[in-house]
Scaffold this active site. Structure first.
Site, PDB file in Angstrom:
ATOM      1  N   TYR A 212       0.891  -1.168   0.000  1.00 38.27           N
ATOM      2  CA  TYR A 212       0.000   0.000   0.000  1.00 38.27           C
ATOM      3  C   TYR A 212       0.929   1.218   0.000  1.00 38.27           C
ATOM      4  O   TYR A 212       1.381   1.672   1.034  1.00 38.27           O
ATOM      5  CB  TYR A 212      -0.907  -0.024   1.230  1.00 38.27           C
ATOM      6  CG  TYR A 212      -1.836   1.160   1.358  1.00 38.27           C
ATOM      7  CD1 TYR A 212      -2.457   1.710   0.227  1.00 38.27           C
ATOM      8  CD2 TYR A 212      -2.109   1.725   2.600  1.00 38.27           C
ATOM      9  CE1 TYR A 212      -3.318   2.793   0.342  1.00 38.27           C
ATOM     10  CE2 TYR A 212      -2.978   2.799   2.725  1.00 38.27           C
ATOM     11  CZ  TYR A 212      -3.575   3.326   1.598  1.00 38.27           C
ATOM     12  OH  TYR A 212      -4.430   4.417   1.712  1.00 38.27           O
ATOM     13  N   ASP A 251      -2.079  -1.466  -4.049  1.00 42.35           N
ATOM     14  CA  ASP A 251      -2.453  -0.106  -4.425  1.00 42.35           C
ATOM     15  C   ASP A 251      -1.155   0.691  -4.499  1.00 42.35           C
ATOM     16  O   ASP A 251      -0.580   1.050  -3.479  1.00 42.35           O
ATOM     17  CB  ASP A 251      -3.396   0.474  -3.365  1.00 42.35           C
ATOM     18  CG  ASP A 251      -3.762   1.928  -3.623  1.00 42.35           C
ATOM     19  OD1 ASP A 251      -3.262   2.511  -4.619  1.00 42.35           O
ATOM     20  OD2 ASP A 251      -4.546   2.491  -2.838  1.00 42.35           O
TER      21      ASP A 251
END
Length: 360
Positions: A212, A251
């Site tokens: 992330y 992500d």
């Protein structure tokens, strides 16, 4: 057990709401212009609308106005956002989980920014996993203490979660049908390992890296920090790749190419995720011996996104960004099967992405 399952086993060896006095105009209607920011947010919450933003953005939302930035920019790291009524009522076709088909020896790996573990568990996460039936699931922005995730949450999966020192912020997790040789938390650089942003699972034939990546923030206040992260992370990735092939997912908080977001021109060098510096960081990674699997397979595919802002009904209009990726070592490119988005799966401002790959 099916032949494929046998192969895989062998292969892996909030405060109560306060009722506020309404500010009304002379004609008896609500005078939003005289409300303060807190009152504006409470009014938006009562209407089931997004409550983030500046006072002018909140006013525009209440008055039904639409600003380009509300539908084009991505959210920065922060608290959970609730879907506004416009998107939650949007009609999407059902997902056929048998398409695209797996090859006999393919692994199926899923990555999904769930925008809060507590939230996604109320929005069909376990049902999605049952229908998708992946071998591995990587999740980001979990915002949960690992001790609060039951080890047997998903029947048949081993799990590992990682979060930093700030409760309710960031965090990553992995579920795997076969237990990895080991879990590695972080990248070994103290300044970057305080928020639980990276978990690596080591298997016999490859490393799986779930990330992330930090957001550069509003007005790009964290862009320099993000750039240093990219440099340190690439060094970590290259070190892993020296011993085994790497599958990197998560992500990544960057739209690499103009084709990877709906409105590139107004966002370039103004919005986190589409600055030249962030895009250069991604280019540097690819040039170091890695491949963006989706763009390799679908170089000219437009309107293919994995993130949509909750503002302005962006998802229903498909005004999005491709922020989620599967990046693999170039030397295993020949084993790539497919890479795609589950565009219509709800529950977060991101959708799941899926990889099919055969590792010999």
């Amino acid at each position: 057990e099916t032949q494929r399952e046998q192969f895989i086993l062998i292969f892996f060896v909030k405060m109560p709401k306060r009722k506020v006095e309404e500010t009304k105009s002379e004609d008896g209607g609500k005078d939003f212009d005289k409300m303060n920011v807190k009152e504006l947010r409470e009014e938006l919450e009562s209407q089931g609308k997004e409550t983030k933003g500046t006072k002018s953005e909140l006013l525009a939302r209440l008055k039904g106005e639409s600003k380009q930035e509300q539908t084009t920019t991505q959210e920065e790291d922060g608290g959970e956002a609730e879907e506004p009524q416009g998107d939650s009522k949007a009609k999407y076709p059902p997902t056929d989980f048998s398409v695209p088909a797996l090859r006999e020896r393919d692994l199926k790996i899923v990555s999904w920014n769930v925008a809060g573990w507590a939230s996604i568990m109320k929005k069909g996460f376990t049902e999605y996993v049952k229908n998708e039936n992946p071998d591995i699931i990587c999740v980001q922005e979990t915002k949960i203490d690992p001790s609060k995730v039951p080890s047997d949450l998903l029947n048949g999966y081993h799990s590992h979660f990682y979060i930093g020192g700030t409760p309710g912020y960031s965090g990553t997790g992995i579920f795997s049908k076969v237990k990895p040789i080991k879990w590695i938390d972080g990248i070994g650089v103290a300044v970057h390992d305080t928020e639980g942003r990276v978990i690596t699972a080591e298997y016999e034939k490859f490393f799986l890296v779930n990330t992330y990546i930090p957001n550069s923030g509003r007005k790009l206040v964290n862009l320099e920090k993000r750039s240093k992260w990219d440099e340190s992370f690439l060094a970590f990735l290259k070190k892993l790749d020296e011993s085994k092939p790497v599958i990197w997912t998560g992500d990544l908080n960057v739209a690499h190419l103009e084709i990877d977001l709906k409105n590139p021109k107004p966002n370039r060098n103004k919005t986190a995720g589409f600055t030249d510096k962030e895009r250069e960081g991604m280019t540097n990674t690819i040039n170091a011996g890695f491949v963006d699997t989706f763009r390799h397979l679908y170089p000219n595919k437009t309107d293919a996104y994995s993130f949509w802002s909750f503002m302005g009904g962006a998802r229903g209009k498909n005004v999005g960004w491709r922020l989620d990726y599967f990046i693999i070592s170039k030397r295993i490119l020949g084993q790539l099967g497919d890479s795609y988005m589950r565009t219509y799966i709800q529950g977060s401002d991101h959708c799941p992405i899926v990889l099919h790959i055969e590792l010999k």
